[in-house]
Every structure is written in structure tokens, then in C-alpha cells.
Design a protein around this motif. Structure first.
Motif, PDB file in Angstrom:
ATOM      1  N   MET A   1      10.920  38.162  48.884  1.00 16.12           N
ATOM      2  CA  MET A   1       9.656  38.488  48.215  1.00 16.12           C
ATOM      3  C   MET A   1       8.651  37.358  48.375  1.00 16.12           C
TER       4      MET A   1
ATOM      5  N   TYR B   1      -0.430  40.509  44.072  1.00 12.67           N
ATOM      6  CA  TYR B   1       0.534  41.435  44.669  1.00 12.67           C
ATOM      7  C   TYR B   1       1.935  40.841  44.759  1.00 12.67           C
TER       8      TYR B   1
ATOM      9  N   PHE C   1       4.972  41.357  47.493  1.00  5.24           N
ATOM     10  CA  PHE C   1       5.339  41.889  48.801  1.00  5.24           C
ATOM     11  C   PHE C   1       6.849  41.761  48.932  1.00  5.24           C
TER      12      PHE C   1
ATOM     13  N   SER D   1      10.075  42.308  51.457  1.00  5.20           N
ATOM     14  CA  SER D   1      10.501  42.545  52.835  1.00  5.20           C
ATOM     15  C   SER D   1      11.309  43.821  52.936  1.00  5.20           C
TER      16      SER D   1
ATOM     17  N   ILE E   1       3.715  50.055  42.723  1.00  2.82           N
ATOM     18  CA  ILE E   1       3.693  50.070  44.189  1.00  2.82           C
ATOM     19  C   ILE E   1       2.449  50.795  44.681  1.00  2.82           C
TER      20      ILE E   1
ATOM     21  N   ARG F   1       1.723  50.551  48.353  1.00  2.00           N
ATOM     22  CA  ARG F   1       1.971  50.860  49.770  1.00  2.00           C
ATOM     23  C   ARG F   1       3.457  50.756  50.066  1.00  2.00           C
TER      24      ARG F   1
ATOM     25  N   THR G   1       9.978  48.902  52.876  1.00  2.00           N
ATOM     26  CA  THR G   1       9.169  47.722  52.588  1.00  2.00           C
ATOM     27  C   THR G   1       8.088  48.139  51.598  1.00  2.00           C
TER      28      THR G   1
ATOM     29  N   MET H   1       4.610  46.993  48.931  1.00  2.00           N
ATOM     30  CA  MET H   1       3.552  46.117  48.426  1.00  2.00           C
ATOM     31  C   MET H   1       3.178  46.693  47.069  1.00  2.00           C
TER      32      MET H   1
ATOM     33  N   LYS I   1       1.102  46.123  43.240  1.00  2.00           N
ATOM     34  CA  LYS I   1       0.103  45.406  42.443  1.00  2.00           C
ATOM     35  C   LYS I   1       0.838  44.635  41.368  1.00  2.00           C
ATOM     36  N   ARG I   2       0.490  43.400  41.194  1.00  2.00           N
ATOM     37  CA  ARG I   2       1.140  42.582  40.178  1.00  2.00           C
ATOM     38  C   ARG I   2       0.470  42.836  38.834  1.00  2.00           C
TER      39      ARG I   2
END
Length: 132
Positions: free
Chosen positions: A20, A26, A28, A30, A72, A74, A121, A123, A125-126
Motif C-alpha cells: 500500500m 488516497y 493505493f 497493489s 474505493i 477505481r 488493484t 485506489m 479515497k482516504r
């Protein structure tokens, strides 16, 4: 400044990367396969069960950062057999509120890590961090 981290419940990546990367906005994650998970070997070849295990692991990883699958935005999915997309989708859809699915790409990749059928995988939003 991004933070590069590995999930302590998984083996350290065998590639030059992190499980991560987290920044102010964000998370991310792997690409994750059942080959990355210690409990994943028993389900290899069953795309529904592989999807279920990977989605649960992604959920746990996001929770480590105070988030959830609902954050999430993406998703990239790689399947070894694109004909399995409907089976994968039946499980994948269970993890999101209907009508609130992340943007997504799905491709066929004949060789995935550890002989897995699916790699995901994300991405996300935090969640807003409160001022300390």
C-alpha cells in the motif's frame, strides 16, 4: 508525503514495491491475488472463491487505514480467462452498494502471480483525517 507500507499479515512483496501507498487523499493498493494470501492456495482455480478472498483482504487493508470498500473509486481487475467475468462479477457486486460501483477496468492476463485466476488493484479515497 506518501507513506509506503506492507500489510503485516502478508509476506513481504517479492517485487520492488509496497502493498500500500497512502497519501493525504488516497490509499493505493497493489494488485492482490490469492497467491499473495497465506489462505489462498486452497481456492486456486475457483474464480468466485478467489474473488471473495481478495475482496476480503482488500477490505481489511482499507480498514487498517480507517476506510472501507465504499471508499474505493477505481479498480483494475485482471482475469486469466475473460470468459469468467460473469462468475467474478456475481461475487464482486456483493461488496458494493448497488449503483455505487467504482470505475473499473477488466482485462485478460494469461499469467498471474502464484497461478491465481484473478488480480485486483484498487485506489480508494482516504477518509478525512481530523485535525490533531
Amino acid at each position: 508525503m506518501p507513506t509506503f507500507m506492507n500489510d503485516p499479515t502478508m509476506p513481504t512483496p517479492s517485487f520492488p514495491g509496497s502493498h500500500m501507498v497512502v497519501d493525504d487523499h488516497y490509499v493505493f493498493i497493489s494488485g492482490l491475488t490469492v497467491g499473495d494470501l497465506s489462505n489462498g492456495h486452497a481456492v486456486k482455480g475457483d474464480v468466485k472463491e478467489e474473488t471473495r478472498l481478495v475482496m476480503r483482504a482488500l477490505s481489511r487493508m482499507l480498514e487498517m487505514e480507517g476506510g472501507s470498500l465504499a471508499d474505493i473509486v477505481r479498480v483494475d481487475i485482471h482475469l486469466t480467462d475473460l470468459h469468467a467475468i460473469q462468475d467474478m462479477d456475481t461475487v464482486y457486486a456483493e461488496y458494493f452498494e448497488p449503483g455505487r460501483y467504482p470505475a473499473r477496468t477488466c482485462t485478460e492476463s494469461p499469467n498471474l502471480y502464484g497461478g491465481s485466476s484473478i488480480e485486483i488493484t484498487v485506489m480508494a479515497k482516504r477518509p478525512h483525517q481530523s485535525a490533531q
